[in-house]
Design an enzyme around this catalytic site. Structure first.
Site, mmCIF file in Angstrom:
data_model
loop_
_atom_site.group_PDB
_atom_site.id
_atom_site.type_symbol
_atom_site.label_atom_id
_atom_site.label_comp_id
_atom_site.label_asym_id
_atom_site.label_seq_id
_atom_site.Cartn_x
_atom_site.Cartn_y
_atom_site.Cartn_z
ATOM 1 N N GLU A 287 0.827 -1.212 0.000
ATOM 2 C CA GLU A 287 0.000 0.000 0.000
ATOM 3 C C GLU A 287 0.861 1.262 0.000
ATOM 4 O O GLU A 287 0.732 2.132 0.860
ATOM 5 C CB GLU A 287 -0.956 -0.019 1.198
ATOM 6 N N ASP A 366 -8.654 -8.934 3.623
ATOM 7 C CA ASP A 366 -8.370 -7.891 4.614
ATOM 8 C C ASP A 366 -9.421 -7.835 5.713
ATOM 9 O O ASP A 366 -10.257 -6.932 5.712
ATOM 10 C CB ASP A 366 -8.286 -6.523 3.925
ATOM 11 N N GLU A 394 -12.423 -2.648 12.265
ATOM 12 C CA GLU A 394 -12.394 -1.817 11.053
ATOM 13 C C GLU A 394 -13.568 -2.113 10.120
ATOM 14 O O GLU A 394 -14.281 -1.203 9.714
ATOM 15 C CB GLU A 394 -11.070 -2.034 10.320
#
Lengths: 681, 681
Positions: A287, A366, A394
């Site tokens: 990333e 993820d 998240e």
């Protein structure tokens, strides 16, 4: 224990705040006089010959707990002829182990090392909080996982990346927060569940954080490391792979002699200051973070260079495997992000030095509500690794939704990879029991922040507690862990305990019901990841698609017609996942693109399953609220109100999810709900 | 003229920067010696008896222009017997008018007032830049619109809301930027096109900006007002309707005596300092801004209270009509945001004081690439109003895409409302010609910022220029305006002029082609409004939906089965829009929900139209780039490169739009492209 939201430090917490802040270390007064006397009889004198900072911390915790619960403080002595608790360290036992026996009013705590003493003491305190009869105190415990780690994603500006409990209590405005009370109390909470390692800064290492390994911050790091080491917790730092260039070198190439010298010098300086320093955590080539790829080097070359620098001091390099193309063209149907970690790292199996540990994210995409397990686990044979979970919610409601995560994690740990034939489960691989790696274990991203209750949602404390307990012993059931936490946090009232258990146990499945269905994941708003947005990631660069059209939905990851991701599993699992008729319902859309009319093993069509689960999910939240409402009066008002407020919001959001998911798929499929419930056109 | 990007102020601009910065006031040297001599013959002496700060500014601009273009500076005299330019003010003419005659080597500029002088001088300078023969200088001009206004959306922190040309050149860090060079040059640019009013702060008035009408900033406001008034531009401030409460009052209720006194006091203080102050601009009860609704008062009560306070000084209250429910439940199919302004304000027609002016946004939704005109224009009979455009390209490519907006605006202005029978066009209503309102005109949100070229995209200067010229005279054609700008900005090379004209003229339609089709609008990423996201607003609270399902798309706003929005138009327009068979193609989906197979007047189906326009839009951008590439060498490198860089990005984004729109509708409809072009599945 003198911190609160927004102010960070005050002299006095309200009584309600104290209950939130103490979490599962309430140490409330024991009301059963007989029990109290029994405890006093065996714990009023503690005999211990050895000493260390960890043993000091253990004894200090024991004194605090006994004073608060039983209104006495034990006498600590080295005289072995006293009655009471006898603490000894027996080198013949394994590290971190403890063995407690109760015999004729004597309690013996025999530990493998001083950490074993600490864990044994926390065990005793937990038993008293749980009102366990003295006769049942005896136990022999050894942690299943050697490394039991926490990752903080705290930035030095005071923000917490993916943090949902307020700002950082480590940093503010690029400085360490001076008062370390909060850090120490966090260390107590963590060590009480068995955590023995922590990285204290975000894996995305920005400009200022690069300096954590330099003079600017090293004294602060040392002070923090000393606090954690009192509680048997090794401190790690996330490092910037490009740090050499930030400090004037022209390259960060791991094969460059100057770069090697740079890191060797850094290692020496760090260990000169902090002999018990754990090592580096590295997010490289991931990333947009820098890494060895820039220099045409692979991850083994990149990690080994750091490992060589740390090796003389016993330091470790933890190297994340979250490497994928985050600039994928959505039109590209060949690239599959799920494949990426395996494709990058399996070819390097055996090439890493023995103080390198890979950190493998669960799942392959993820941290979604439902994914298959990463096939790297079951794939790698000759490489140290950690399995990475995320306690921070998240993608699971950001601590505004009540979701108990241990049931999800246990499904991962119990998964059979077939690596060494049947019953080669993830939990035995990550613990090192099967492959005998030098280093192994489990790591998770923390869910804490400056909020007075640590986790934003009070009930999210359970995930922090449960994570530690579960990785200490993966054979503990989700129920047992929840019961421990409920009783220590809210007391023993039978109806209350049962009600809270009923609320937390199905909550992961509830969340799955009202959010993205059948293993497809995502469908959230981009970047902040909260709330439904079915096409949110559909035409973007992140490799996260569902391919819903008017006929069907799902990602074809089969060998024959798809990305071939299914081939990364051993034969039994490959066959199960690759075949649409044997693929488990809950992962169907992860592996297959199917028509809305495809019939699941449940007998329902995909579209009807979507409608049914989404109506059901909302109903379950309504039940959750009904259950919780019945506890009015049984829980102190402040904690009750704070939970209820979030439950109300959860219901609102569950309805948003339900209606948006249902409408989206109704508009696409044109298929009516079999039960004629309201779907907005 | 000494400012550049990022630094705000430097002593020296590069030559290339100067060309960008001067925009259409290049004043490049005249190379035709004969023409130069003719100019010098009639302009070397200027006779003018009157004096004022505006006339001084006009003469100063004339001197600057002549010096730069013709290398001489005129002698200014009050002696009427001299040859040359004779400037007089004739009260018999209207305000702001000018009349130029050329007679036997004498030039006469007779103006209605000093603003007329200024506009006349800019007219002369423009003619010289355009190389107009002296014999054709004669003209009689009167602005069509009395109020010709610009709204800055600058915040005092230095940001510009919806700004795409860098930060504000008015403010930084909650202070006015000390050096006002840039502000003065902006005033010059604006007045050269005829602008006579400006509001200098964002309509969303935050905490610090509330203080613009208080001592903290009033001296700075006065200094800024003085600069603009040199160029005949009245300065307005956006105010916070809740200001009384920020200053200690317990209410902002417009009928409260204390509140009335508060505003009367403010008006007095402001006008004591700034006698030429224009008035207040108010965004009330709109997108979470405070307003009279909070106190159960209507907009007339809210606005009139302020109007009473300003009336003694000739001040005006400009009151925005952008009032709608911005917390709509997406499930609610009854509420229609397009209806809102009309529903709120038409019932109040005639109730506003005569120094209140409503500001009506074009269109009824929000500055989309294609909307019908707001039916409030054609509806209101007894109310002053301004029509609001947006020069800033919020939804039209954010000055990364080349889009010439004048053709769009002219379609609006030429629209026949039928309010007083046939040929009651918007341009005649907003100019006050039909209803004889006391105040009327046009206003637009500016597109400027600190970037050295003012507008980010150099070609977006054309929109700022074109806006001013068009509202001065709505009968100027888009081509004429573009030609003026091209020649003044880039020179007279015939191929260059024609090529740039070919680029800009179709650019609005090109943008429409590759973005959202057939008047449906939106389909952009939420909040920042850049780039395609077809469902971006579909399940949100903003009242902006397309309702695409597997069968069709569009919003039913008909009388019979829809929201009834169509009934807000006069009969002819109502009938045209309400009937799916007569509704113009380009607005079809604004008024009707139709199947993808619905046949347009063009003969194509809706789905084929979507595919065709999206392929065509990308091809048109490719042609645009081909055209512009041919200008390499004909434009200075810096301006060429800066435009080319944005064109390349525009092409990339056009392809994103094309493929995402096409894929989205292909997935929904399942209908193949008739021409078999590539649509990603």
């Amino acid at each position: 224990m003198l911190l609160r939201n927004n102010e960070r430090l005050i002299d006095q917490l309200t009584e309600a705040d104290v209950l939130s802040y103490r979490a599962w270390l309430q140490y409330n007064p024991v009301k059963d006089e007989e029990y109290k006397q029994q405890i006093e009889a065996v714990l009023s004198v503690v005999t211990v010959k050895e000493t260390s900072i960890i043993i000091d911390a253990a004894l200090s915790e024991l004194s605090l707990g006994l004073k608060e619960m039983c209104a006495f403080q034990p006498a600590i002595t080295t005289q072995s002829n006293q009655n009471g608790l006898h603490i000894t360290i027996e080198d013949t036992q394994g590290k971190e182990t403890f063995h407690i026996t109760y015999d004729q009013s004597q309690l013996y705590l025999s530990a493998g090392d001083d950490r074993g003493v600490l864990y044994g003491v926390y065990h005793l305190l937990r038993q008293i909080q749980l009102k366990t009869p003295l006769e049942q105190f005896g136990v022999k415990e050894a942690p299943k996982n050697p490394i039991r780690m926490i990752n903080q994603w705290d930035d030095m500006n005071g923000e917490v990346e993916r943090g949902y409990a307020g700002k950082s209590f480590f940093y503010d405005q690029y400085q360490f927060i001076k008062d370390r009370t909060r850090v120490k109390d966090y260390a107590r909470l963590l060590s009480s569940t068995g955590i023995n390692a922590i990285s204290i800064n975000n894996v995305n290492v920005h400009e200022n954080e690069t300096d954590l390994i330099f003079d600017r911050y090293l004294a602060d790091v040392k002070q923090t490391a000393d606090i954690f080491s009192m509680y048997g917790i090794d401190l790690y730092l996330s490092i910037n792979y490009a740090a050499p260039m930030e400090k004037g070198l022209s390259t960060a190439d791991p094969l460059d002699d100057g770069v090697k010298a740079f890191w060797k010098d850094r290692a020496k300086v760090i260990y000169d200051n902090i002999p018990h320093f754990g090592g580096f955590l590295v997010k490289a080539d991931s990333e947009n973070r820098p890494g060895p790829f820039t220099y045409g080097r692979n991850h083994a070359e990149g990690a080994n260079m750091l490992a060589e620098a740390l090796a003389p001091y016993g330091g470790k390099v933890i190297w994340r495997c979250f490497v994928y193309n985050c600039k994928q063209d959505w039109r590209d149907r060949q690239t599959d992000r799920a494949r990426a970690a395996y494709d990058h790292f399996l070819p390097l199996d055996g090439e890493f030095l023995d103080n390198v540990i890979l950190q493998i994210k669960n799942g392959p995409m993820d941290f979604q509500v439902r994914e298959p397990i990463s096939p790297l686990i079951g794939g790698l044979e000759k490489t140290n690794y950690l399995l990475e979970f995320q306690i921070a919610q998240e993608y699971l409601g950001q601590q505004k939704h009540l979701v108990y995560l241990v049931p999800q994690w246990k499904e991962v740990l119990d998964f059979d990879t077939y690596q060494k034939g049947e019953d080669t489960r993830v939990k035995d691989l990550v613990s090192g029991n099967v492959l005998n790696q030098k280093h192994s274990g489990i790591v998770a991203v923390s869910n804490v922040g400056i909020d007075v209750n640590w986790t934003g949602h009070l009930m999210a404390q359970l995930n922090l507690y449960g994570y530690g307990r579960m990785i200490w012993n993966p054979d503990l059931s989700s129920e047992v862990i929840a019961l421990e936490w409920i009783k220590q946090t809210f007391g023993h009232d039978e109806a209350l305990v049962q009600t809270l258990l009923n609320i937390v146990m199905p909550s992961w499945e509830t969340y799955e019901n009202y959010t993205s269905p059948l293993g497809i994941g995502w469908m959230v708003n981009i970047s902040h990841h909260y709330g439904p947005n079915i096409d949110g990631y559909e035409y973007d660069k992140w490799g996260t698609y569902h391919f819903a059209d008017r006929d069907g939905v799902g990602v074809d990851r089969t060998k024959e017609t798809g990305s071939g991701y299914s081939t990364q599993y051993h034969k039994k699992n490959f066959e199960k996942y690759n075949d649409v008729t044997t693929c488990p319902d809950e992962l169907l859309l992860f592996f297959h693109h199917v028509p809305y009319t495809h019939q699941l093993h449940s007998g329902k069509t995909v579209i009807q399953h979507i409608y049914d689960t989404h109506f059901k999910g909302v109903e379950e939240v309504e039940q959750m609220i009904e259950h919780f409402t019945s506890l009015h009066g049984a829980i102190d008002e402040a904690r009750f109100d704070s939970v209820m407020e979030r439950l109300d919001h959860q219901l609102y959001m569950a309805k948003e999810w339900r209606d948006i998911v249902n409408t989206y798929f109704y508009r696409k499929s044109g298929i009516d709900d079999a039960h004629g419930r309201k779907i907005y056109a």
